[in-house]
Design an enzyme around this catalytic site. Structure first.
Site, PDB file in Angstrom:
ATOM      1  N   GLU A   2       0.859  -1.194   0.000  1.00 40.58           N
ATOM      2  CA  GLU A   2       0.000   0.000   0.000  1.00 40.58           C
ATOM      3  C   GLU A   2       0.886   1.231   0.000  1.00 40.58           C
ATOM      4  O   GLU A   2       1.837   1.332   0.781  1.00 40.58           O
ATOM      5  CB  GLU A   2      -0.870   0.090   1.257  1.00 40.58           C
ATOM      6  N   GLU A   4     -13.799   6.398  -1.299  1.00 37.46           N
ATOM      7  CA  GLU A   4     -14.768   5.561  -0.588  1.00 37.46           C
ATOM      8  C   GLU A   4     -15.514   6.405   0.443  1.00 37.46           C
ATOM      9  O   GLU A   4     -14.948   6.800   1.461  1.00 37.46           O
ATOM     10  CB  GLU A   4     -14.043   4.387   0.083  1.00 37.46           C
ATOM     11  N   LYS A  53     -15.855   5.340   4.434  1.00 40.52           N
ATOM     12  CA  LYS A  53     -14.716   5.088   5.314  1.00 40.52           C
ATOM     13  C   LYS A  53     -14.806   6.013   6.518  1.00 40.52           C
ATOM     14  O   LYS A  53     -15.019   7.222   6.375  1.00 40.52           O
ATOM     15  CB  LYS A  53     -13.390   5.306   4.572  1.00 40.52           C
ATOM     16  N   GLU A  80      -9.468   9.984   4.679  1.00 35.88           N
ATOM     17  CA  GLU A  80      -9.756   8.560   4.488  1.00 35.88           C
ATOM     18  C   GLU A  80     -10.719   8.319   3.331  1.00 35.88           C
ATOM     19  O   GLU A  80     -10.713   7.246   2.728  1.00 35.88           O
ATOM     20  CB  GLU A  80     -10.347   7.968   5.781  1.00 35.88           C
TER      21      GLU A  80
END
Length: 455
Positions: free
Chosen positions: A256, A308, A311, A317
């Site tokens: 990641e 997203e 999240k 985030e």
């Protein structure tokens, strides 16, 4: 004639191999507006150069969607399932249920035993991590699956030190587990995976260094090697830590890494995300390697595929994605097949999320310490959401529970203790104390009685 033809063909194949793009992406699904997995798989196959995808679960719909796509898939076993996989019978049952129905139509490359276990896992998960990896590997072999590797990704919370790179060392408390894992990696030729995020090491002074922008570089005082970006520094720090315990022959995967395009602070912007991700892709595909690992390509997975919207946590985030849910680019990072020649600018005008009225960064006090606490006036709903978020990230919540040294009827006090624990666990960056506007930095020690806050 045939020999000459073969030579030309060999040279062509070599050229194609050396110029091929190779970049992966993390496909998270914490959103209520994402397209169906089959549509996502087709989009990646036909419209992008992305050739590897990593998911955070074993969602059968996603695994099936990538069948016959040519895109390799990495799947992740939930952390809570690890103790049940430390015996061969349990591991074989798992393989039969979750892998065999899709293999080999879906090109499963790696199975990951949990995610950042040494950072967030409980004792049973940590102690069972490598035994479960060994049993899963054995189960795959017994089921006739010999080309799927088993690994696990670590946060850089495993590091005791990472600067300078040559002084990189693992934390003593996790070193025995890492030793066992590295032996497993050597035995099975599986990679050692970790998550290098220059974003979490950002500071105004190191912004260009973190974003691959031109800078004067940093010289390692011991090796005299010059570092011009933070990604290489983090990669070499982990290499040095592995070398210190006897392992220099293990492949590394950056499982990641990425940069959010919007949050409450200037560190998040479309331009910063463009600079980091676009330059990262060029760098890892150049084959240049790092100062301590020259002439190497590192398999790298960008976080994340989509923004997203569900999240939890700070605004950042929700804004790590390369793409919006409608599959239009948030910006041009160079992964679109029809945009390789375009400059690294936003693919279309993008309006970042409006900055929140969150905690403003506080300048470090010379020789002082900083804590993260709940902002006065923060709503009970926000404070409880912060507690739920931090506990969900694996921070030890026992101290604020009944009987704990920090338990009280003061919701703000309980939330403050955990917000501070999260802030310290993630590198003391001010943006990790925002909590959607409900946190603030203080230089006054909030500890009370036996309830001692990390400092």
């Amino acid at each position: 004639m045939a020999a000459a033809t073969n030579l030309v063909l060999s040279l062509l194949l070599f050229q194609l191999a050396t110029t091929a793009y190779s970049i992966g992406v993390n496909y998270g699904t914490l959103a209520n507006n994402l397209p169906p997995p089959a549509q996502v798989a087709n989009f990646l196959k036909t419209q992008t150069v992305i050739d590897a995808v990593k998911i955070f679960d074993v969602n059968p719909e996603i695994i099936k969607a990538f069948a016959n796509s040519g895109i390799s898939l990495t799947i992740t076993i939930p952390n809570g399932e690890i103790p049940g996989l430390t015996n061969l019978a349990g591991a074989r049952q798992w393989v039969v249920q979750h892998i065999k129905p899709f293999y080999p139509a879906t090109k499963i490359k790696y199975i990951l035993m949990g995610n950042e276990i040494l950072h967030w896992g409980d004792d049973a998960q940590k102690n069972g991590l490598v035994p479960a990896m060994r049993q899963l590997h054995a189960a795959l072999i017994q089921e006739g699956i010999k080309d799927v590797k088993v690994s696990t990704p670590h946060s850089l919370g495993i590091m005791l030190a990472s600067e300078p790179a040559s002084a990189g060392r693992f934390r003593p408390e996790v070193t025995p587990i890492l030793l066992d894992q590295l032996r497993f990696c050597r035995e099975t030729k599986s990679p050692f995976m970790f998550n290098p995020y220059p974003y979490f090491g950002w500071s105004p002074q190191k912004e260009n260094f973190a974003l691959f922008r031109p800078n004067k570089g940093i010289v390692d005082q011991f090796t005299k090697k010059m570092y011009t970006n933070m990604f290489d520094n983090l990669m070499d720090a982990v290499y040095s830590a592995c070398k210190a315990i006897g392992f220099t022959d293990i492949e590394f995967v950056a499982a990641e890494t990425g940069w959010p395009s919007a949050c409450e602070f200037p560190v998040c912007s479309v331009q910063n995300a463009v600079d980091y991700n676009a330059n990262l892709i060029k760098h890892v595909n150049s084959g240049k390697g790092t100062p301590l690992m020259p002439n190497r390509k590192f398999e790298t997975y960008i976080f994340a595929l989509f923004n997203e919207n569900e999240k939890p946590g700070p605004l950042a985030e929700k804004n790590w994605g390369l793409f919006k849910p409608d599959m239009t680019p948030v910006y041009n990072a160079g992964v679109m097949r029809n945009q390789q020649a375009l400059p690294n600018q936003p693919a279309r005008p993008v309006i970042p999320a409006k900055p929140g009225k969150g905690a403003k960064p506080v300048a470090p006090v010379a020789g002082g310490k900083k804590w993260c606490v709940a902002k006065p006036g923060a709503s009970p709903q926000a404070l409880q959401a912060n507690i739920d978020y931090v506990c969900g990230k694996g921070v030890d919540c026992k101290p604020i529970q009944a009987g704990g040294v920090c338990f009280s009827n003061d919701l703000a006090g309980r939330a403050s203790y955990l917000m501070n624990a999260y802030y310290h666990a993630n590198g003391l960056h001010d943006f990790n104390c925002d909590f959607s506007g409900s946190g603030q930095i203080t230089t006054l020690n909030p500890s009370r009685g036996k309830c001692t806050y990390n400092a």
